[in-house]
Scaffold this motif. Sequence first.
Motif, PDB file in Angstrom:
ATOM      1  N   SER A 151     -40.058   7.475   9.576  1.00 26.29           N
ATOM      2  CA  SER A 151     -41.207   8.390   9.494  1.00 26.29           C
ATOM      3  C   SER A 151     -42.507   7.683   9.854  1.00 26.29           C
ATOM      4  O   SER A 151     -43.358   8.237  10.552  1.00 26.29           O
ATOM      5  CB  SER A 151     -41.331   8.964   8.079  1.00 26.29           C
ATOM      6  N   LYS A 152     -42.657   6.457   9.359  1.00 22.84           N
ATOM      7  CA  LYS A 152     -43.906   5.708   9.567  1.00 22.84           C
ATOM      8  C   LYS A 152     -43.559   4.229   9.762  1.00 22.84           C
ATOM      9  O   LYS A 152     -43.565   3.451   8.796  1.00 22.84           O
ATOM     10  CB  LYS A 152     -44.838   5.904   8.374  1.00 22.84           C
ATOM     11  N   PRO A 153     -43.243   3.821  10.996  1.00 17.67           N
ATOM     12  CA  PRO A 153     -42.805   2.436  11.253  1.00 17.67           C
ATOM     13  C   PRO A 153     -43.772   1.367  10.764  1.00 17.67           C
ATOM     14  O   PRO A 153     -43.348   0.265  10.421  1.00 17.67           O
ATOM     15  CB  PRO A 153     -42.657   2.406  12.778  1.00 17.67           C
ATOM     16  N   ASP A 154     -45.071   1.685  10.695  1.00 14.47           N
ATOM     17  CA  ASP A 154     -46.056   0.686  10.247  1.00 14.47           C
ATOM     18  C   ASP A 154     -45.825   0.233   8.807  1.00 14.47           C
ATOM     19  O   ASP A 154     -46.298  -0.832   8.401  1.00 14.47           O
ATOM     20  CB  ASP A 154     -47.477   1.246  10.370  1.00 14.47           C
ATOM     21  N   SER A 183     -29.557  -7.659   9.190  1.00 13.26           N
ATOM     22  CA  SER A 183     -28.229  -8.175   9.527  1.00 13.26           C
ATOM     23  C   SER A 183     -27.548  -7.343  10.597  1.00 13.26           C
ATOM     24  O   SER A 183     -26.693  -7.837  11.336  1.00 13.26           O
ATOM     25  CB  SER A 183     -27.349  -8.220   8.270  1.00 13.26           C
ATOM     26  N   GLU A 184     -27.940  -6.075  10.707  1.00 15.09           N
ATOM     27  CA  GLU A 184     -27.386  -5.192  11.732  1.00 15.09           C
ATOM     28  C   GLU A 184     -28.243  -5.158  12.995  1.00 15.09           C
ATOM     29  O   GLU A 184     -28.012  -4.332  13.887  1.00 15.09           O
ATOM     30  CB  GLU A 184     -27.237  -3.774  11.182  1.00 15.09           C
ATOM     31  N   SER A 185     -29.235  -6.052  13.070  1.00 12.14           N
ATOM     32  CA  SER A 185     -30.138  -6.151  14.234  1.00 12.14           C
ATOM     33  C   SER A 185     -30.914  -4.862  14.475  1.00 12.14           C
ATOM     34  O   SER A 185     -31.235  -4.517  15.614  1.00 12.14           O
ATOM     35  CB  SER A 185     -29.351  -6.541  15.492  1.00 12.14           C
ATOM     36  N   LEU A 186     -31.206  -4.159  13.387  1.00  8.68           N
ATOM     37  CA  LEU A 186     -32.012  -2.945  13.493  1.00  8.68           C
ATOM     38  C   LEU A 186     -33.500  -3.259  13.403  1.00  8.68           C
ATOM     39  O   LEU A 186     -34.324  -2.564  13.999  1.00  8.68           O
ATOM     40  CB  LEU A 186     -31.629  -1.959  12.389  1.00  8.68           C
ATOM     41  N   ILE A 187     -33.837  -4.298  12.649  1.00  8.74           N
ATOM     42  CA  ILE A 187     -35.228  -4.714  12.500  1.00  8.74           C
ATOM     43  C   ILE A 187     -35.305  -6.239  12.581  1.00  8.74           C
ATOM     44  O   ILE A 187     -34.284  -6.938  12.470  1.00  8.74           O
ATOM     45  CB  ILE A 187     -35.835  -4.262  11.154  1.00  8.74           C
ATOM     46  N   SER A 188     -36.524  -6.740  12.783  1.00  8.38           N
ATOM     47  CA  SER A 188     -36.783  -8.182  12.721  1.00  8.38           C
ATOM     48  C   SER A 188     -37.744  -8.444  11.581  1.00  8.38           C
ATOM     49  O   SER A 188     -38.753  -7.743  11.428  1.00  8.38           O
ATOM     50  CB  SER A 188     -37.381  -8.669  14.041  1.00  8.38           C
ATOM     51  N   LEU A 189     -37.423  -9.438  10.757  1.00  9.18           N
ATOM     52  CA  LEU A 189     -38.296  -9.811   9.637  1.00  9.18           C
ATOM     53  C   LEU A 189     -38.931 -11.178   9.874  1.00  9.18           C
ATOM     54  O   LEU A 189     -39.244 -11.896   8.938  1.00  9.18           O
ATOM     55  CB  LEU A 189     -37.503  -9.813   8.325  1.00  9.18           C
ATOM     56  N   GLY A 190     -39.107 -11.526  11.135  1.00  6.00           N
ATOM     57  CA  GLY A 190     -39.727 -12.797  11.488  1.00  6.00           C
ATOM     58  C   GLY A 190     -41.215 -12.799  11.213  1.00  6.00           C
ATOM     59  O   GLY A 190     -41.723 -12.052  10.375  1.00  6.00           O
ATOM     60  N   THR A 192     -43.536 -11.587  12.898  1.00  2.00           N
ATOM     61  CA  THR A 192     -43.991 -10.217  13.101  1.00  2.00           C
ATOM     62  C   THR A 192     -42.826  -9.283  12.820  1.00  2.00           C
ATOM     63  O   THR A 192     -41.835  -9.288  13.538  1.00  2.00           O
ATOM     64  CB  THR A 192     -44.482 -10.007  14.543  1.00  2.00           C
ATOM     65  N   ARG A 193     -42.950  -8.517  11.758  1.00  2.00           N
ATOM     66  CA  ARG A 193     -41.884  -7.555  11.450  1.00  2.00           C
ATOM     67  C   ARG A 193     -41.939  -6.412  12.449  1.00  2.00           C
ATOM     68  O   ARG A 193     -43.007  -5.870  12.735  1.00  2.00           O
ATOM     69  CB  ARG A 193     -42.050  -7.007  10.034  1.00  2.00           C
ATOM     70  N   ARG A 194     -40.785  -6.000  12.942  1.00  2.00           N
ATOM     71  CA  ARG A 194     -40.776  -4.880  13.880  1.00  2.00           C
ATOM     72  C   ARG A 194     -39.389  -4.232  13.910  1.00  2.00           C
ATOM     73  O   ARG A 194     -38.385  -4.858  13.559  1.00  2.00           O
ATOM     74  CB  ARG A 194     -41.175  -5.327  15.289  1.00  2.00           C
ATOM     75  N   ILE A 195     -39.362  -2.985  14.339  1.00  2.00           N
ATOM     76  CA  ILE A 195     -38.112  -2.246  14.504  1.00  2.00           C
ATOM     77  C   ILE A 195     -37.536  -2.582  15.871  1.00  2.00           C
ATOM     78  O   ILE A 195     -38.243  -2.550  16.880  1.00  2.00           O
ATOM     79  CB  ILE A 195     -38.354  -0.739  14.350  1.00  2.00           C
TER      80      ILE A 195
END
Length: 328
Positions: A151-154, A183-190, A192-195
């Motif tokens: 709903s709100k990626p930010d 773990s499913e490569s849906l998002i990155s938590l590096g 810069t977090r991003r979808i």
Amino acid sequence: MSTRTRKTALAMNVLALLPAHIKADFVQNECVNGENFTDGEVCLTVSGDEYPFYVAVKNIHRKESLSSLFADAAPNTLLICNRLTPYLADICMENRINFIDSAGNVRINNAALHIWIESQQTSQSKNKLNLANKSNKLGEGAAKLLFVLLSKPDVLNLSYREIAEYANISLGMVSKGLGIFESESLISLGDTRRILDTERMLSLWVESYRLSIRPKLGGIRLQFEREWQDIPMEENDFWGGEAAAEKLTQYLHPQELQLFTRQPLQKKLAQLKCRPNPEGLLWLVPAFWGAKLAWSETSQALLAVAELEASKDSRNIEVARMIHEQYL
């Protein structure tokens, strides 16, 4: 962005998906008069031979979007469009409409050139989704988190405490859910977090809503025999399912109604002046997401698509796919 610019971008993106052995040169008309197959011309070069086509660049979401092209379709006309469902692709073939869509599907059939390319994109997405479900079936908390991120990626870049407030889940569930998605490569938590994979997250949302959220919604079924538009809506009332789909598409006359509310159910029940009925067509349910989440068309679309898909009704599923393409 102007309509002309959007059409050029769509055409160039779609033609870029053609196999290397097919060269495409697209020229957009300087002045578009609104008639069919006048958006430009494309020349396809295959094995050194050139095949010119008059082009219509158009977003297609239902059969009615195609019907205006039927009369003008010819062997030397070509539709360039968004991804077509198998149903709409078959309608194109039945009415002799050559097309190339944004998933890489191509069906061209004239006296000199015959091309049929079936994209593997859909089956690959399904395989990825099945893998995700197999290794990590999402529970209710992770499914709520998924709804908020779509709903709100930010929200992904906020503190875990704030994310918990948006999703109406515990801090521990935020950490666990984000870990599953990473773990499913849906998002990155590096740094810069991003979808990373919105499309697969959307598929996972539909499945997790059906399995993990919907069975726990609770609420109450009500007898309702008036027009659904007459239901008094407060600031924190939100349509789901068929009514949400109708608000987005004006295509589906709602039969089953689903209304999410932040008010106490007894208070809303008194306002509606409806009596409980286990077989009633109005399902009044508490909102499952946090109060901080600002409502948007995307939120509306996510609720509509998930409930329509869960209904297993073929017409609802067709409308769900329209909403997916238009809003998600």
